[in-house]
Write a protein that holds these residues in place. Structure first.
Motif, PDB file in Angstrom:
ATOM      1  N   UNK A  98      -0.127  27.441   5.457  1.00 48.13           N
ATOM      2  CA  UNK A  98       0.515  26.488   4.565  1.00 48.13           C
ATOM      3  C   UNK A  98       1.394  27.273   3.605  1.00 48.13           C
ATOM      4  N   UNK A  99       2.549  26.720   3.259  1.00 50.81           N
ATOM      5  CA  UNK A  99       3.405  27.387   2.278  1.00 50.81           C
ATOM      6  C   UNK A  99       4.080  26.356   1.385  1.00 50.81           C
ATOM      7  N   UNK A 100       4.121  26.686   0.084  1.00 48.80           N
ATOM      8  CA  UNK A 100       4.813  25.870  -0.915  1.00 48.80           C
ATOM      9  C   UNK A 100       4.372  24.414  -0.829  1.00 48.80           C
ATOM     10  N   UNK A 101       3.046  24.209  -0.799  1.00 44.27           N
ATOM     11  CA  UNK A 101       2.485  22.866  -0.618  1.00 44.27           C
ATOM     12  C   UNK A 101       2.095  22.267  -1.965  1.00 44.27           C
ATOM     13  N   UNK A 102       2.598  21.082  -2.239  1.00 43.83           N
ATOM     14  CA  UNK A 102       2.251  20.343  -3.447  1.00 43.83           C
ATOM     15  C   UNK A 102       1.298  19.211  -3.079  1.00 43.83           C
ATOM     16  N   UNK A 103       0.140  19.173  -3.759  1.00 36.19           N
ATOM     17  CA  UNK A 103      -0.839  18.110  -3.537  1.00 36.19           C
ATOM     18  C   UNK A 103      -0.888  17.226  -4.776  1.00 36.19           C
ATOM     19  N   UNK A 104      -0.719  15.923  -4.576  1.00 35.13           N
ATOM     20  CA  UNK A 104      -0.677  14.973  -5.678  1.00 35.13           C
ATOM     21  C   UNK A 104      -1.973  14.163  -5.742  1.00 35.13           C
ATOM     22  N   UNK A 105      -2.427  13.915  -6.966  1.00 36.15           N
ATOM     23  CA  UNK A 105      -3.569  13.032  -7.139  1.00 36.15           C
ATOM     24  C   UNK A 105      -3.245  11.681  -6.509  1.00 36.15           C
ATOM     25  N   UNK A 106      -4.172  11.177  -5.698  1.00 33.81           N
ATOM     26  CA  UNK A 106      -3.927   9.960  -4.940  1.00 33.81           C
ATOM     27  C   UNK A 106      -5.150   9.056  -4.969  1.00 33.81           C
ATOM     28  N   UNK A 107      -4.939   7.824  -4.533  1.00 31.29           N
ATOM     29  CA  UNK A 107      -6.037   6.863  -4.391  1.00 31.29           C
ATOM     30  C   UNK A 107      -5.968   6.252  -2.998  1.00 31.29           C
ATOM     31  N   UNK A 108      -7.091   5.699  -2.549  1.00 33.89           N
ATOM     32  CA  UNK A 108      -7.091   4.993  -1.278  1.00 33.89           C
ATOM     33  C   UNK A 108      -6.149   3.793  -1.357  1.00 33.89           C
ATOM     34  N   UNK A 109      -5.454   3.522  -0.266  1.00 31.08           N
ATOM     35  CA  UNK A 109      -4.502   2.417  -0.211  1.00 31.08           C
ATOM     36  C   UNK A 109      -4.564   1.785   1.172  1.00 31.08           C
ATOM     37  N   UNK A 110      -4.140   0.523   1.310  1.00 27.52           N
ATOM     38  CA  UNK A 110      -4.189  -0.134   2.627  1.00 27.52           C
ATOM     39  C   UNK A 110      -3.473   0.686   3.690  1.00 27.52           C
ATOM     40  N   UNK A 111      -4.002   0.640   4.933  1.00 24.06           N
ATOM     41  CA  UNK A 111      -5.204  -0.091   5.357  1.00 24.06           C
ATOM     42  C   UNK A 111      -6.479   0.632   4.939  1.00 24.06           C
ATOM     43  N   UNK A 112      -7.470  -0.138   4.528  1.00 25.17           N
ATOM     44  CA  UNK A 112      -8.710   0.450   4.042  1.00 25.17           C
ATOM     45  C   UNK A 112      -9.835   0.407   5.066  1.00 25.17           C
ATOM     46  N   UNK A 113      -9.687  -0.399   6.121  1.00 27.83           N
ATOM     47  CA  UNK A 113     -10.765  -0.544   7.094  1.00 27.83           C
ATOM     48  C   UNK A 113     -10.419   0.029   8.460  1.00 27.83           C
ATOM     49  N   UNK A 114      -9.228   0.598   8.599  1.00 26.27           N
ATOM     50  CA  UNK A 114      -8.816   1.170   9.880  1.00 26.27           C
ATOM     51  C   UNK A 114      -9.497   2.530  10.079  1.00 26.27           C
TER      52      UNK A 114
END
Length: 375
Positions: free
Chosen positions: A142-158
Motif C-alpha cells: 500500500x502507498x499513500x493511503x488515506x483512511x477516513x472515519x466511516x459508518x455503515x451505509x446501505x445496503x446493510x443486509x447484503x
C-alpha cells in the motif's frame, strides 16, 4: 572439468521485490494530508494462516494497524480483494470509500469489538499486487493511503455492506506498507494455474471451493480409493510426502483411514473426476453417496431451475454446478450457479455464499453463488 570465471555475482532482485522497492522510494518524500495522522500496518495473514481458520467470501487478509485508539485494544487491519484481482497497481479511489462497491478494499476498526469501535475505509491511495500465487496467497504493498472515519451505509443486509465517510471525521494515513501471505509450498488448485499440475506434486486444496492449496510430494503410484500413507513435512519450509500418484491427495476427510482421492476444480467445465465420483468439497473427487450421509445435500435441478429442496449444497451437473437457495421463502430453492468472485457475477447480480463452520469457531465462505440483486 573446466571452470570459467571466479567473480561472485549478486543475484538480481525478484521482479516483485523490485516493484515494491520502487514504490517505497516514491513515498519517502510524502507528508500526511492535512489533519491526518500517520499510522503503520503490521503483518497480514490469509484465511488458513489465522487461528481459527477464517476464509472469507473473497480473499481477505487480516492483521492490525499501529495503535491509534485505546492502546490496550487492537486496531484491526483488513485488505479485501476480488478473487480475479490481477497483479498490477490499483487506484483505491475507484471504490469511493464504499465497502459495497470496492473491488480492492482497505479498511480497519479502531478499538475493534468495543462500544467505541470506529470504522476507517480507504478513499485514496494505491494498492500494488506484486505477486499472486493464488487468490489467497499474494505479495503486495500500500502507498499513500488515506483512511477516513466511516459508518455503515446501505445496503446493510447484503453479503457486502456499504459504508460512507463521516464528514469532518478522523483521518489516518499510511505512507507505505507491505504484506506477504505466500506460504511454503503454496499453490493454486484451480484448473490451468501454473502450480495445479506440477511434475511429481499434488496441489491439495485447503478451502471448500479449492482456490487455495498446498503442494505435496506424490512419490507413489496409488490412485482413487487406495489406502495411502501421509508423511508430514520434516521442516516448516518442506513438503509433506504421500505414496499417491501425482494429482491425488492422501486424505482422511471422508474416512477414518487415509485414501488417495483425485484432486479437481469444482468450477472447471470438465473437472475430470473418475467415473462414479463428483468433484466435491475441497476439490476432491468422491462418491455422492459418501457426501450425502455427512450432511451435503444434492438436488437434480439444473442451473436456473426450481429445486425440490429449500437448500442444497449441490445442484446442476458436473461442470455446471450451483447451490439451491430459497431467497423468496417459498420452501423451494432455485439452483443458482456457483461463482468464486463478485466479478464473475453478471450485471444486476451479487455474490452470496455458503458459510461452512469450521472447528474452533472458524468459517469457510469461499463457496459463492450469483443471485439477482435486490431480492
Amino acid at each position: 572439468m573446466a571452470v570459467a570465471g571466479c567473480a561472485v555475482e549478486t543475484p538480481a532482485p525478484a521482479p516483485e521485490q523490485a516493484a515494491l522497492e520502487s514504490l517505497e522510494q516514491q513515498t519517502q518524500q510524502l507528508t500526511p494530508p492535512a489533519g491526518c495522522t500517520e499510522i503503520t500496518m503490521g503483518a497480514l495473514a490469509n484465511g488458513i494462516q489465522t487461528t481459527p481458520v477464517k476464509y472469507g467470501a473473497q480473499p481477505t487478509y487480516l492483521g492490525t494497524f499501529s495503535a491509534f485508539g485505546d492502546p490496550a485494544v487492537a486496531d484491526t487491519a483488513n485488505i479485501r480483494l476480488d478473487v480475479n484481482t490481477a497483479p498490477g497497481l490499483h487506484d483505491l479511489a475507484s471504490g469511493g470509500a464504499n465497502l459495497f462497491t470496492c473491488e480492492q478494499c482497505v479498511f480497519g476498526y479502531q478499538d475493534a469489538g468495543t462500544a467505541g469501535q470506529k470504522l476507517f475505509v480507504a478513499d485514496t491511495g494505491s494498492l500494488l499486487l506484486a505477486l499472486k500465487v493464488s487468490p489467497q496467497q499474494t505479495v503486495g504493498a500500500l502507498s499513500n493511503v488515506t483512511l477516513r472515519e466511516s459508518v455503515n451505509a446501505p445496503p446493510l443486509s447484503a453479503p457486502y455492506r456499504g459504508s460512507a465517510v463521516v464528514p469532518g471525521g478522523e483521518c489516518k494515513w499510511i505512507r507505505f506498507a507491505t504484506w506477504n501471505t505466500v506460504r511454503a509450498g503454496g499453490c493454486d488448485p484451480r484448473q490451468g494455474s501454473p502450480t495445479a499440475n506440477l511434475p511429481g506434486l499434488s496441489c491439495v486444496a485447503t478451502d471448500y471451493l479449492a482456490d487455495d492449496g498446498t503442494l505435496e510430494q506424490a512419490t507413489g503410484t496409488k490412485t482413487q480409493g487406495e489406502a495411502c500413507t501421509y508423511t508430514p513435512a520434516p521442516t516448516s519450509s518442506g513438503l509433506a510426502t504421500t505414496d499417491c500418484a501425482q494429482g491425488f491427495a492422501c486424505t482422511d476427510l471422508f474416512t477414518e483411514a487415509r485414501q488417495c482421492l483425485a484432486t479437481c476444480d469444482p468450477m472447471a467445465a470438465v473437472p475430470g473426476c473418475p467415473s462414479g465420483t463428483v468433484c466435491g468439497v475441497y476439490g476432491l473427487c468422491i462418491e455422492q453417496s459418501v457426501l450425502e450421509p455427512i450432511g451435503f445435500a444434492f438436488d437434480p435441478a439444473l442451473i436456473g431451475e426450481t429445486c425440490s429442496l429449500g437448500f442444497a449444497e449441490f445442484c446442476g451437473t458436473e461442470g455446471a454446478r450451483g447451490a439451491c437457495v430459497d431467497l423468496a421463502g417459498t420452501g423451494h430453492g432455485t439452483c443458482l450457479r456457483y461463482a468464486r468472485a463478485r466479478s464473475d457475477c453478471g450485471a444486476g447480480e451479487e455474490l452470496g455464499f455458503i458459510g461452512y463452520p469450521l472447528s474452533g469457531g472458524g468459517y469457510d465462505r469461499t463457496t459463492g453463488w450469483c443471485y439477482a440483486d435486490g431480492l
